[in-house]
Design an enzyme around this catalytic site. Structure first.
Site, mmCIF file in Angstrom:
data_model
loop_
_atom_site.group_PDB
_atom_site.id
_atom_site.type_symbol
_atom_site.label_atom_id
_atom_site.label_comp_id
_atom_site.label_asym_id
_atom_site.label_seq_id
_atom_site.Cartn_x
_atom_site.Cartn_y
_atom_site.Cartn_z
ATOM 1 N N TRP A 1 0.849 -1.201 0.000
ATOM 2 C CA TRP A 1 0.000 0.000 0.000
ATOM 3 C C TRP A 1 0.876 1.241 0.000
ATOM 4 O O TRP A 1 1.909 1.282 0.689
ATOM 5 C CB TRP A 1 -0.903 0.018 1.243
ATOM 6 C CG TRP A 1 -2.316 -0.396 0.988
ATOM 7 C CD1 TRP A 1 -3.391 0.417 0.848
ATOM 8 C CD2 TRP A 1 -2.819 -1.735 0.833
ATOM 9 N NE1 TRP A 1 -4.526 -0.328 0.607
ATOM 10 C CE2 TRP A 1 -4.211 -1.640 0.591
ATOM 11 C CE3 TRP A 1 -2.244 -3.000 0.854
ATOM 12 C CZ2 TRP A 1 -5.023 -2.760 0.390
ATOM 13 C CZ3 TRP A 1 -3.043 -4.112 0.653
ATOM 14 C CH2 TRP A 1 -4.410 -3.989 0.422
ATOM 15 N N ASN A 2 0.431 2.243 -0.745
ATOM 16 C CA ASN A 2 1.212 3.447 -1.010
ATOM 17 C C ASN A 2 1.659 4.192 0.256
ATOM 18 O O ASN A 2 2.850 4.250 0.574
ATOM 19 C CB ASN A 2 0.345 4.316 -1.941
ATOM 20 C CG ASN A 2 0.943 5.625 -2.338
ATOM 21 O OD1 ASN A 2 1.736 6.203 -1.624
ATOM 22 N ND2 ASN A 2 0.552 6.137 -3.493
ATOM 23 N N ASP B 1 -10.937 5.867 4.807
ATOM 24 C CA ASP B 1 -11.965 5.294 3.935
ATOM 25 C C ASP B 1 -13.408 5.699 4.246
ATOM 26 O O ASP B 1 -14.142 6.094 3.363
ATOM 27 C CB ASP B 1 -11.886 3.757 3.983
ATOM 28 C CG ASP B 1 -10.489 3.240 3.656
ATOM 29 O OD1 ASP B 1 -9.583 4.049 3.394
ATOM 30 O OD2 ASP B 1 -10.312 2.014 3.651
ATOM 31 N N ARG C 1 -15.540 -2.297 10.886
ATOM 32 C CA ARG C 1 -15.260 -2.073 9.468
ATOM 33 C C ARG C 1 -16.342 -1.208 8.824
ATOM 34 O O ARG C 1 -17.446 -1.077 9.351
ATOM 35 C CB ARG C 1 -15.206 -3.429 8.734
ATOM 36 C CG ARG C 1 -14.086 -4.335 9.176
ATOM 37 C CD ARG C 1 -12.731 -3.883 8.688
ATOM 38 N NE ARG C 1 -12.691 -3.690 7.239
ATOM 39 C CZ ARG C 1 -11.647 -3.200 6.574
ATOM 40 N NH1 ARG C 1 -10.556 -2.848 7.215
ATOM 41 N NH2 ARG C 1 -11.685 -3.057 5.269
ATOM 42 N N TYR D 1 -13.362 2.169 12.599
ATOM 43 C CA TYR D 1 -12.386 2.573 11.602
ATOM 44 C C TYR D 1 -12.069 4.063 11.635
ATOM 45 O O TYR D 1 -11.420 4.519 12.549
ATOM 46 C CB TYR D 1 -12.890 2.081 10.246
ATOM 47 C CG TYR D 1 -11.812 1.400 9.450
ATOM 48 C CD1 TYR D 1 -10.963 0.489 10.037
ATOM 49 C CD2 TYR D 1 -11.634 1.698 8.102
ATOM 50 C CE1 TYR D 1 -9.961 -0.116 9.301
ATOM 51 C CE2 TYR D 1 -10.643 1.078 7.360
ATOM 52 C CZ TYR D 1 -9.809 0.187 7.963
ATOM 53 O OH TYR D 1 -8.825 -0.398 7.232
ATOM 54 N N GLU E 1 -3.952 -1.780 14.442
ATOM 55 C CA GLU E 1 -4.246 -0.879 13.320
ATOM 56 C C GLU E 1 -4.698 0.483 13.840
ATOM 57 O O GLU E 1 -4.337 1.523 13.294
ATOM 58 C CB GLU E 1 -5.340 -1.512 12.443
ATOM 59 C CG GLU E 1 -5.644 -0.760 11.172
ATOM 60 C CD GLU E 1 -6.602 -1.521 10.258
ATOM 61 O OE1 GLU E 1 -7.210 -2.514 10.728
ATOM 62 O OE2 GLU E 1 -6.740 -1.131 9.087
#
Ligand code: GLC
Length: 427
Positions: free
Chosen positions: A36-37, A168, A201, A354, A398
């Protein structure tokens, strides 16, 4: 360094080793099995604290995915995996190494500067040649940003998909995203719910819209001008613009060593445009900056961490500095770990979902950099220490629930390990 510090340092390095797939690092095993960037840019800065060669390698592997037009995709599918959706067949892009068709925040320039500085300190032998190639890749990428994502020259770059923001399902997108249709030509086969509790999520309806946009842009042949014309979701975003501006400033600092005087002049012009764009987004009554919905023409007022990101590049005046310090302190006042990505007073706040509340180590890292740049060192230190302690107490998660401090999402996360390596050295 304390015993805890040195054990945690070893654990952080072990995570980066465990997530290494041959010169690039996956964000975490299973949930995110590719490169992932922006994760890789943070990871590269983590490597730079102890292995400069490996740090360069992370960025070199990332630009294997760079498109001819300068775009650096958000995912590079170096090797197949069936634990993630949407995979390369859904994106249908044309690059040699399979990639997604959208991008992510350009932390790359910041990472290059940090690696270059570490290389000089360590008297690393190849810093010149390796740095020059990466510098040119970064410059081409920044040109792409301004050409493809600010074609009208407003000084703010736009995202065409929420995934590009890196945040996101942030409440910042709720109003604009609700206008996106939910129909898809691609069958949705979510894999994330097999790895992580669904309550943490994005929801199914979010995924329908995420994939609707992917289908639409694929139909545009991933051509930037066609996508710009057809995009139903288009947000001139302050977090993205701030990261681009900061990376531009970092490339300017590297230009004497790695670029040409023309490159430097071009980057200086870019920076002026971006700083003017950011300055226009300050809202004194909200004590933060706001993004602009280019479809409706309206300000996005939902409170999220993005509102403070311009500190990364903009020098605040005294009133702004005071206002931002008050507001950040307020957001942190009723949580055990700050900064929540959405404050608890917002109706959109969800402590575990998230980008709708949880604390992210890399966001705190950026925020602390911005606070330091604006001489708010005490607040920067508080945020850095809160991040380091959250990781020491709960592990390399995370993200973290701001109310309880519990770890959320995936475990053994690469960028959380990198954040630990960098932030624990500052306190
Ligand atoms: C999620 C995050 C994004 C991150 C990716 C891999 O999609 O929202 O910011 O880059 O996971 O960690």
């Amino acid at each position: 360094m304390s015993d805890t510090g040195s054990k945690m340092d070893d654990a952080a390095r072990a995570i980066l080793a465990q997530n290494d797939r041959g010169g690039y690092t996956v964000p975490t095993h299973g949930l995110y099995p590719f490169q992932w960037n922006w994760d890789s840019a943070f990871v590269a800065m983590g490597f730079a604290t102890y292995d400069v060669g490996r740090a360069y390698r992370e960025l070199e592997r990332l630009i294997e995915g760079q498109w001819d037009d300068g775009m650096i995709p958000h995912i590079i599918f170096h090797a197949p995996s069936d634990t993630y959706f949407p995979g390369p067949e859904v994106w249908g892009t044309q690059h040699g190494v399979p990639t997604s068709g959208i991008t992510q925040p350009p932390v790359f320039g910041m990472a290059l500067r940090s690696i270059h500085d570490a290389a000089l300190a360590a008297r690393f032998p190849d810093a010149g040649a390796r740095g020059q190639a990466l510098f040119q890749a970064a410059l081409r990428h920044h040109r792409w940003w301004l050409r493809a994502r600010d074609p009208e020259g407003i000084g703010l770059v736009a995202i065409l998909h929420p995934w590009e923001s890196g945040s996101d399902n942030s409440p910042a997108w709720d109003i604009a995203f609700a206008r996106v249709e939910t129909s898809t030509t691609t069958a949705i086969r979510r894999r994330d719910l097999g790895h992580v509790d669904p309550a943490m999520r994005p929801r199914d309806i979010d995924y329908q819209r995420f994939i609707h946009l992917v289908d639409l842009y694929r139909e545009c042949g991933w051509d930037p001008a066609r996508q710009w014309a057809r995009a139903p979701f288009k947000i001139a975003e302050v977090q993205m613009t701030a990261i681009l501006a900061r990376s531009t400033a970092d490339l300017i600092a590297l230009a004497d060593a790695l670029g040409t005087p023309e490159d430097k002049g071009e980057l200086q012009d870019m920076l002026q445009v971006l700083l003017a764009g950011l300055a226009s987004r300050w809202r004194p009554d909200l004590k933060r900056f706001v993004s602009l919905d280019l479809i409706s023409g309206e300000d996005i007022e939902a409170p999220t961490q993005a509102g403070f990101m311009p500190l990364l590049a903009v020098a605040l005046d005294d009133d702004q500095r005071k206002a931002v310090a008050e507001e950040i302190t307020r957001w942190c006042s009723d949580v055990v770990v700050g900064l929540p990505t959405t404050p608890s007073f917002s109706p959109a706040f969800e402590a575990k979902r998230y980008w709708r509340g949880p604390v992210w180590a890399v966001i705190n890292w950026l925020l602390a950099d911005g606070l330091r740049l604006n001489k708010l060192d005490d607040l920067a230190r508080e945020i850095e220490q809160a991040t380091v302690q959250a990781i020491e107490r709960r592990g390399f998660f995370e993200n973290f629930d701001p109310v309880t401090g519990e770890g959320g999402g995936g475990d053994t996360f690469s960028w959380t390990a990198a954040a630990y390596l960098v932030l624990s050295r500052r306190s």
